[in-house]
Motif scaffolding. Structure first.
Motif, PDB file in Angstrom:
ATOM      1  N   SER A 153      50.233  38.453  33.612  1.00 48.01           N
ATOM      2  CA  SER A 153      49.227  39.785  33.305  1.00 48.01           C
ATOM      3  C   SER A 153      48.875  39.413  32.425  1.00 48.01           C
ATOM      4  O   SER A 153      49.953  38.344  31.647  1.00 48.01           O
ATOM      5  N   GLU A 154      48.482  40.501  30.854  1.00 48.61           N
ATOM      6  CA  GLU A 154      48.425  41.147  29.857  1.00 48.61           C
ATOM      7  C   GLU A 154      49.841  40.233  29.102  1.00 48.61           C
ATOM      8  O   GLU A 154      49.841  39.556  28.939  1.00 48.61           O
ATOM      9  N   HIS A 155      50.604  40.607  29.136  1.00 53.52           N
ATOM     10  CA  HIS A 155      51.972  41.092  28.621  1.00 53.52           C
ATOM     11  C   HIS A 155      52.923  40.810  29.286  1.00 53.52           C
ATOM     12  O   HIS A 155      54.063  40.967  29.061  1.00 53.52           O
TER      13      HIS A 155
ATOM     14  N   HIS B 207      50.969  33.317  32.266  1.00 55.49           N
ATOM     15  CA  HIS B 207      51.438  34.684  32.337  1.00 55.49           C
ATOM     16  C   HIS B 207      50.422  35.611  34.067  1.00 55.49           C
ATOM     17  O   HIS B 207      49.611  34.680  33.414  1.00 55.49           O
TER      18      HIS B 207
ATOM     19  N   ARG C  20      51.462  50.411  29.470  1.00 57.36           N
ATOM     20  CA  ARG C  20      50.105  51.106  28.844  1.00 57.36           C
ATOM     21  C   ARG C  20      50.639  52.476  28.629  1.00 57.36           C
ATOM     22  O   ARG C  20      50.080  52.916  27.411  1.00 57.36           O
TER      23      ARG C  20
ATOM     24  N   GLU D   7      52.276  46.325  34.627  1.00 58.70           N
ATOM     25  CA  GLU D   7      51.162  46.655  33.198  1.00 58.70           C
ATOM     26  C   GLU D   7      50.517  48.077  33.133  1.00 58.70           C
ATOM     27  O   GLU D   7      50.899  49.243  32.136  1.00 58.70           O
TER      28      GLU D   7
END
Length: 142
Positions: free
Chosen positions: A10-12, A8, A54, A50
């Motif tokens: 980043s988170e997504h 990963h 969001r 990201e």
């Protein structure tokens, strides 16, 4: 999928998502970033992708990292920021949503380039966005 591809950024966003390419697979081109390119992809994911996710929900990346050979094969510009891990093309299925994304990036994020592509098309199919740490971002919109 290798352990590196599952990584990963980043988170997504995963490394695999940022390096996958049908053209690379079809032509047996290893499209694997080095550590510096991977770090650039991480910053692109954290600082641009990201915040977009969001604000707008899931986004689809049609092209992220491209090795030099792949970049030539797909007709990318020589010296493309894709080859440095500094650019991503975001699929635009809805022009209004794409325009809101462009306005959001322009107003709230540091970026190097924003480009509706393909250039000159009546209806854009993707939004190219780039981000760099090599120099000051130019905030260029084409």
């Amino acid at each position: 999928m290798t352990q590196q591809e599952r990584l990963h950024l980043s988170e997504h966003f995963t490394l695999y998502e940022m390096m996958r390419s049908g053209t690379a697979i079809e032509n047996n081109i290893p499209n694997i970033p080095n550590l510096q390119q991977e770090q650039a992809l991480r910053h692109l994911a954290i600082d641009i992708l990201e915040p977009l996710r969001r604000q707008f929900g899931p986004i689809v990346i049609s092209s992220g990292f491209r090795c030099q050979k792949l970049n030539r094969m797909v007709g990318g510009m020589p010296g493309s920021q894709h080859t440095r891990g500094e650019a991503a093309d975001i699929v635009v299925n809805d022009v209004e949503r794409g325009l809101r994304m462009l306005a959001f990036i322009k107003a709230r994020l540091d970026f190097d380039q924003l480009v509706w592509e393909p250039l000159g098309a009546a209806v854009p199919r993707w939004l190219h966005v780039s981000y760099t740490l090599r120099r000051k971002n130019r905030r260029m919109i084409l």
